[in-house]
Every structure is written in C-alpha cells, then in structure tokens.
Design an enzyme around this catalytic site. Structure first.
Site, PDB file in Angstrom:
ATOM      1  N   ARG A  89       0.857  -1.182   0.000  1.00 41.36           N
ATOM      2  CA  ARG A  89       0.000   0.000   0.000  1.00 41.36           C
ATOM      3  C   ARG A  89       0.894   1.234   0.000  1.00 41.36           C
ATOM      4  O   ARG A  89       1.857   1.296   0.771  1.00 41.36           O
ATOM      5  CB  ARG A  89      -0.887  -0.009   1.250  1.00 41.36           C
ATOM      6  CG  ARG A  89      -1.906   1.104   1.270  1.00 41.36           C
ATOM      7  CD  ARG A  89      -2.683   1.132   2.577  1.00 41.36           C
ATOM      8  NE  ARG A  89      -2.042   1.968   3.559  1.00 41.36           N
ATOM      9  CZ  ARG A  89      -2.673   2.514   4.617  1.00 41.36           C
ATOM     10  NH1 ARG A  89      -3.956   2.274   4.808  1.00 41.36           N
ATOM     11  NH2 ARG A  89      -2.034   3.267   5.480  1.00 41.36           N
ATOM     12  N   GLU A 120     -13.988  -1.030   6.133  1.00 43.58           N
ATOM     13  CA  GLU A 120     -13.317  -1.233   7.423  1.00 43.58           C
ATOM     14  C   GLU A 120     -14.121  -0.645   8.577  1.00 43.58           C
ATOM     15  O   GLU A 120     -13.952  -1.073   9.711  1.00 43.58           O
ATOM     16  CB  GLU A 120     -11.880  -0.685   7.411  1.00 43.58           C
ATOM     17  CG  GLU A 120     -11.786   0.813   7.319  1.00 43.58           C
ATOM     18  CD  GLU A 120     -10.359   1.324   7.323  1.00 43.58           C
ATOM     19  OE1 GLU A 120      -9.530   0.757   6.616  1.00 43.58           O
ATOM     20  OE2 GLU A 120     -10.096   2.309   8.030  1.00 43.58           O
ATOM     21  N   GLU A 167      -8.946   2.105  -2.003  1.00 44.72           N
ATOM     22  CA  GLU A 167      -9.742   1.793  -0.801  1.00 44.72           C
ATOM     23  C   GLU A 167     -10.470   3.031  -0.282  1.00 44.72           C
ATOM     24  O   GLU A 167      -9.926   4.141  -0.327  1.00 44.72           O
ATOM     25  CB  GLU A 167      -8.773   1.266   0.279  1.00 44.72           C
ATOM     26  CG  GLU A 167      -9.437   0.995   1.605  1.00 44.72           C
ATOM     27  CD  GLU A 167      -8.419   0.727   2.707  1.00 44.72           C
ATOM     28  OE1 GLU A 167      -7.232   0.463   2.397  1.00 44.72           O
ATOM     29  OE2 GLU A 167      -8.805   0.794   3.873  1.00 44.72           O
ATOM     30  N   HIS A 186      -9.164   6.805   2.401  1.00 45.42           N
ATOM     31  CA  HIS A 186      -9.627   7.109   3.756  1.00 45.42           C
ATOM     32  C   HIS A 186     -10.857   8.011   3.805  1.00 45.42           C
ATOM     33  O   HIS A 186     -10.921   8.954   4.612  1.00 45.42           O
ATOM     34  CB  HIS A 186      -8.485   7.685   4.593  1.00 45.42           C
ATOM     35  CG  HIS A 186      -8.355   6.967   5.905  1.00 45.42           C
ATOM     36  ND1 HIS A 186      -9.126   7.282   6.980  1.00 45.42           N
ATOM     37  CD2 HIS A 186      -7.591   5.919   6.273  1.00 45.42           C
ATOM     38  CE1 HIS A 186      -8.826   6.465   7.970  1.00 45.42           C
ATOM     39  NE2 HIS A 186      -7.912   5.613   7.556  1.00 45.42           N
ATOM     40  N   ARG A 197     -13.710  -4.994   3.030  1.00 46.89           N
ATOM     41  CA  ARG A 197     -12.618  -4.606   3.925  1.00 46.89           C
ATOM     42  C   ARG A 197     -12.888  -4.911   5.392  1.00 46.89           C
ATOM     43  O   ARG A 197     -12.102  -4.535   6.278  1.00 46.89           O
ATOM     44  CB  ARG A 197     -12.360  -3.096   3.777  1.00 46.89           C
ATOM     45  CG  ARG A 197     -11.614  -2.745   2.524  1.00 46.89           C
ATOM     46  CD  ARG A 197     -10.143  -3.138   2.617  1.00 46.89           C
ATOM     47  NE  ARG A 197      -9.413  -2.269   3.514  1.00 46.89           N
ATOM     48  CZ  ARG A 197      -8.437  -2.673   4.308  1.00 46.89           C
ATOM     49  NH1 ARG A 197      -8.081  -3.944   4.360  1.00 46.89           N
ATOM     50  NH2 ARG A 197      -7.800  -1.800   5.073  1.00 46.89           N
ATOM     51  N   TYR A 250      -2.460  11.559   7.726  1.00 44.50           N
ATOM     52  CA  TYR A 250      -2.758  10.277   8.350  1.00 44.50           C
ATOM     53  C   TYR A 250      -2.347   9.117   7.441  1.00 44.50           C
ATOM     54  O   TYR A 250      -2.608   9.129   6.247  1.00 44.50           O
ATOM     55  CB  TYR A 250      -4.255  10.181   8.644  1.00 44.50           C
ATOM     56  CG  TYR A 250      -4.622   8.884   9.301  1.00 44.50           C
ATOM     57  CD1 TYR A 250      -4.353   8.689  10.645  1.00 44.50           C
ATOM     58  CD2 TYR A 250      -5.184   7.851   8.576  1.00 44.50           C
ATOM     59  CE1 TYR A 250      -4.649   7.491  11.262  1.00 44.50           C
ATOM     60  CE2 TYR A 250      -5.493   6.652   9.180  1.00 44.50           C
ATOM     61  CZ  TYR A 250      -5.222   6.475  10.522  1.00 44.50           C
ATOM     62  OH  TYR A 250      -5.511   5.291  11.126  1.00 44.50           O
ATOM     63  N   TRP A 260     -12.162  11.472   7.192  1.00 42.68           N
ATOM     64  CA  TRP A 260     -10.768  11.066   7.083  1.00 42.68           C
ATOM     65  C   TRP A 260     -10.663   9.570   7.104  1.00 42.68           C
ATOM     66  O   TRP A 260     -11.619   8.890   7.403  1.00 42.68           O
ATOM     67  CB  TRP A 260      -9.915  11.671   8.213  1.00 42.68           C
ATOM     68  CG  TRP A 260     -10.262  11.092   9.524  1.00 42.68           C
ATOM     69  CD1 TRP A 260     -11.326  11.410  10.315  1.00 42.68           C
ATOM     70  CD2 TRP A 260      -9.578  10.050  10.195  1.00 42.68           C
ATOM     71  NE1 TRP A 260     -11.334  10.647  11.426  1.00 42.68           N
ATOM     72  CE2 TRP A 260     -10.273   9.782  11.386  1.00 42.68           C
ATOM     73  CE3 TRP A 260      -8.416   9.312   9.894  1.00 42.68           C
ATOM     74  CZ2 TRP A 260      -9.870   8.799  12.291  1.00 42.68           C
ATOM     75  CZ3 TRP A 260      -8.021   8.335  10.788  1.00 42.68           C
ATOM     76  CH2 TRP A 260      -8.741   8.082  11.974  1.00 42.68           C
ATOM     77  N   ASP A 304      -5.109   3.886  -0.155  1.00 40.08           N
ATOM     78  CA  ASP A 304      -6.248   4.119   0.743  1.00 40.08           C
ATOM     79  C   ASP A 304      -6.653   5.593   0.689  1.00 40.08           C
ATOM     80  O   ASP A 304      -5.871   6.473   1.069  1.00 40.08           O
ATOM     81  CB  ASP A 304      -5.822   3.733   2.178  1.00 40.08           C
ATOM     82  CG  ASP A 304      -6.981   3.716   3.152  1.00 40.08           C
ATOM     83  OD1 ASP A 304      -8.078   4.179   2.798  1.00 40.08           O
ATOM     84  OD2 ASP A 304      -6.778   3.225   4.288  1.00 40.08           O
ATOM     85  N   GLU A 328      -4.459  -7.452   4.669  1.00 42.75           N
ATOM     86  CA  GLU A 328      -3.615  -6.354   5.161  1.00 42.75           C
ATOM     87  C   GLU A 328      -2.768  -6.875   6.329  1.00 42.75           C
ATOM     88  O   GLU A 328      -3.252  -7.597   7.196  1.00 42.75           O
ATOM     89  CB  GLU A 328      -4.506  -5.207   5.635  1.00 42.75           C
ATOM     90  CG  GLU A 328      -3.738  -3.994   6.128  1.00 42.75           C
ATOM     91  CD  GLU A 328      -4.666  -2.843   6.512  1.00 42.75           C
ATOM     92  OE1 GLU A 328      -5.875  -3.082   6.707  1.00 42.75           O
ATOM     93  OE2 GLU A 328      -4.175  -1.707   6.609  1.00 42.75           O
TER      94      GLU A 328
HETATM   95  C1  CS2 Z   1      -6.442   2.190   7.805  1.00 43.70           C
HETATM   96  C2  CS2 Z   1      -6.415   2.009   9.302  1.00 43.70           C
HETATM   97  O1  CS2 Z   1      -5.483   0.065   7.675  1.00 43.70           O
HETATM   98  C3  CS2 Z   1      -6.177   0.878   7.099  1.00 43.70           C
HETATM   99  O2  CS2 Z   1      -6.640   0.715   5.983  1.00 43.70           O
HETATM  100  O3  CS2 Z   1      -7.554   2.799   7.264  1.00 43.70           O
HETATM  101  O4  CS2 Z   1      -5.166   2.431   9.714  1.00 43.70           O
HETATM  102  C4  CS2 Z   1      -7.476   2.749  10.114  1.00 43.70           C
HETATM  103  O5  CS2 Z   1      -7.373   4.096   9.952  1.00 43.70           O
HETATM  104  C5  CS2 Z   1      -7.353   2.397  11.557  1.00 43.70           C
HETATM  105  O6  CS2 Z   1      -7.550   1.040  11.689  1.00 43.70           O
HETATM  106  C6  CS2 Z   1      -8.378   3.143  12.405  1.00 43.70           C
HETATM  107  O7  CS2 Z   1      -8.487   2.526  13.621  1.00 43.70           O
HETATM  108 MG    MG Z   2      -8.174   1.925   5.403  1.00 42.78          MG
END
Ligand code: CS2
Ligand code: MG
Length: 408
Positions: free
Chosen positions: A147, A268, A242, A218, A289, A159, A408, A216, A345
C-alpha cells in the site's frame, strides 16, 4: 459442557487492546478480540456489564445460537460496539471448538483453499525518496504487495504516513495518540488529487509493472472526486483504491463505478452485512474490507463472504495493528479457508504486543499462514500484560484549511 468463566482483559502493549477470554468447565480457553480503536472502554463495559453474565453456564458448542442470542436478544442491533462484543464471543467459541477438535480453526472452516494468504504491507513517505526507501524495506521483508501513501505538498502530517522511514526500521505508526484530546490534521482534497497520480507514476517508473500496489483514500473524497481519481490512476494498474468515499452512502459508489475501472475496496468501518447490501448486489465494489473483529466475528463474516462470492467479490480484511493478534489470527484462518479470498492487510505488531499475545501465524515470501496449532493459535500472557496499563488514545481529526471538520 459449559462456559465456566468469561474475563474482559484490557492491556496496552504499544497500543490498547480489549480481549475476551472464555474458559470452559473442562479448562479449555478461547480468546476473542474486541478492540475498537479509540473507544476501547465502551466495548469492555458492554462485555462486562451486559454479555459476560449471559455467557456463564452456556453450552460453548452452540456458536450460531449464541450469536443469534446476543444479536437478536439485545434488540438494539448493529453498531461497532455491539458487533465487536459479539465478535469477541464468537471468536472465542470457535477457538474452543477447534481446540476441542484438536485442529487449527481453518480445518473446521473447510480446510485450506490456498498455500497462504497474500499479504500487503504499508509503505509511506513524506516525499518520493522516503517513500521509495519504505517500499524497498518492504520488498526486503518479502512483501509482494504494498500500500502506498504519501505526504501532500503544502500539507503537514497526513494520516497513514509514517514519520520515520530509516532503513531497516519497521513502519510502526500509532495513529491513536495518547493525549486528552485528538490531534488535528489539515486536509486539502484538491492538492491531494493533483499529487496522487504523480506518486503512482513515479512508483511504477522506479519499481516496474509487476509489483502489486494499493492505495487508501480514507473516505476523504466525494463520489465525483473519487471517480476522477480512479480514472487518473487507471494507467498504474492498482490492485485497489480503498475507501474512496464515505461508504455509508452506498448509492454514491454507483457514480464512482460507472466512471472508472479501478478496483474498489470498502468496509473497514462497516459492522454488518446490511452495510454492504447495495454494494454487493449491484457489484459496486471488488473487495470487502471488514475485519472479523468489527463485523460480529467469524460466523457473520463467513456468511458475508459467501454472499459476496455470488457476485465475484473477494476479501481484503482490515488488518492494521489495531486488530489484535487474536483478531488477525481469526481472519487468517477464515482467509485461508474461503474460496473468495483476495488479499490480507498486514502491519506487524510491536515487540511488546507480541510478548503479550504469543502468535503462531507466519509470514514468508509474501504470504501469511495461520499455523497448525489447535484453535486460533494465540496465547495471552497475563503476567506480561499487567506491565502495560491502559491509557486513553484518540485517532486524529481531519480539518479542511478553513477549519471545517472533514471525513478522514
Ligand atoms: C487504515 C487504518 O489500515 C487501514 O486501511 O484505514 O489504519 C485505520 O485508519 C485504523 O484502523 C483506524 O483505527
Ligand atoms: Mg483503510
């Protein structure tokens, strides 16, 4: 045979984790992960106050019945806290069932469908040099899929971008910061959209066409912005883009899907099959995810993946370090067994985390394998856990340059 005790264990070896430990009257122990990053004590209280009293004396072999009892019996359905609590019970019960059978869990789920689970690691950098270094470090560790996240010119800390890419250093960002208030980061979607295609062009130039690349978003884009980024990334052959938009607006993905062939991964932050209903039946995504931990456990995620399989949608289970080694082991057993596995992941946990949670899963030649120990294959060390006391940690908050709070 019945559950004799249920304990909620909170520990913080590098980061906070909530674990449920069930012990049967014959002394068999099952573990379940209930960690919800930044909201850990909510799920610990849900378990302690409302679930533990219901478990004592229950037949530990009635996994489906216990799932339905906790889900339907509570009346209040879904939501990350409820579903993480149910997930922890479910994982622990599968762990016990497999230990009683003397088999690694994946054998009870139908046996291995592959030799191992293709894993992707997180490479990142604030500029191209540090990004390339981070990608090389991952290649050296054996990763075949990576990634790619970068800083955005003009913005500060972004982030998902590690602050330290020294050669040989493991990428270990802990986004939930231990402070009374969340950190705040600045965000500018136009600057991001201008920059990301340049990043992938540079990565392809440097590393060639073979390397599996992921990105990602986000949840930071509108459907239209996501469609435009998807189109711009098509020449670079991504494995997936993602969370391009906030996925709770499932219909928004129609716009993205109709405009670009970039594969899409989402979910996620979802916690049930209902969050995916439109996305799956209309084939608006390519990868699920969800983590076992946040979607009601193995029982629920296995059903979700069977539903997805009908529509040629595969797994890409969420596996950053806030999924504990127990949760990661559970999804490796599931991923090894299901036919529609896609990718897993994998952010390695810190040494402290792995001292408390002793794992038997392995990573070699780019593939993860859950190992052959009976059950999930993870043990919890109480003595070591005591040394790592819980302290509150918050994920950062994103603000646009004018101060507006942003996804985010
Ligand atoms: C992220 C994560 O792994 C990912 O794809 O989006 O780092 C996510 O932000 C964290 O799990 C939040 O707890
Ligand atoms: Mg993610």
């Amino acid at each position: 045979m019945a559950i004799r005790s249920a304990e909620v264990l909170v520990t913080s070896p590098g980061r906070n984790f909530v674990t449920l430990r069930l012990t049967t009257d014959t002394g068999v122990v099952g573990l379940g992960d209930a960690t919800v990053n930044g909201r850990e004590l909510a799920v610990a209280a849900y378990l302690r106050e409302h679930v533990v009293p219901l478990l004592i004396g229950r037949d530990e072999g009635r996994i489906e019945d216990t799932w339905q009892y906790l889900y339907r019996g509570a009346y209040w359905r879904r939501g990350p806290i409820t579903m993480a609590a149910i997930a922890a019970v479910d994982m622990a019960l599968w762990d016990i069932l497999a230990k009683n059978a003397g088999l690694p869990l994946y054998r009870l789920l139908g046996g291995a469908s592959r030799v191992g689970c293709l894993a992707y690691g997180h490479a990142s950098g604030s500029d191209f040099d540090s990004l390339f270094t981070s990608i090389r470090n991952h290649l050296d560790q054996g990763f075949k899929a990576i990634r790619v996240q970068t800083g955005v010119p003009g913005l500060g800390q972004v982030y998902g971008v590690a602050t330290d890419q020294r050669p040989g250093q493991r990428y270990d960002y802990e986004p939930a910061i231990r402070a009374p208030l969340p950190a705040e980061e600045a965000w500018d979607t136009r600057a991001y959209l201008r920059h990301v295609p340049e990043v992938f062009a540079a990565v392809r130039r440097e590393f060639g066409p073979e390397l599996v690349l992921l990105h990602d978003g986000h949840h930071r884009m509108t459907p239209n912005q996501a469609a435009s980024l998807g189109k711009a990334l098509e020449p670079y052959d991504l494995f997936w883009l993602e969370d391009c938009t906030p996925g709770e607006n499932q219909e928004g993905l129609r716009r993205v899907r109709s405009q670009t062939t970039v594969p899409l991964a989402i979910g996620e932050v979802f916690n049930s099959v209902y969050d995916y209903q439109t996305l799956i039946t209309e084939q608006l995504i390519d990868y699920v995810r969800s983590a076992v931990t946040h979607t009601g456990g193995i029982t629920a995620l296995r059903k979700l993946m069977d539903f997805a399989a009908i529509y040629s949608i595969k797994s890409g289970f969420h596996g950053p370090t806030d999924i504990s080694p127990v949760g990661q082991a559970a999804q490796l057993h599931l991923g090894l067994a299901i036919h529609n596995f896609g990718i897993q992941e994998y952010m390695k946990h810190s040494e402290d985390t792995l001292k408390v949670f002793q794992t038997s899963y392995t990573f070699s030649e780019g593939l993860l394998h859950p190992g052959e120990l009976p059950g999930l294959g993870v043990e919890y060390d109480d003595e070591r856990a005591k040394a790592f006391e819980y302290s509150p940690a918050y994920l950062p908050v994103n603000r646009l340059l004018d101060g507006t709070v942003h996804d985010w």
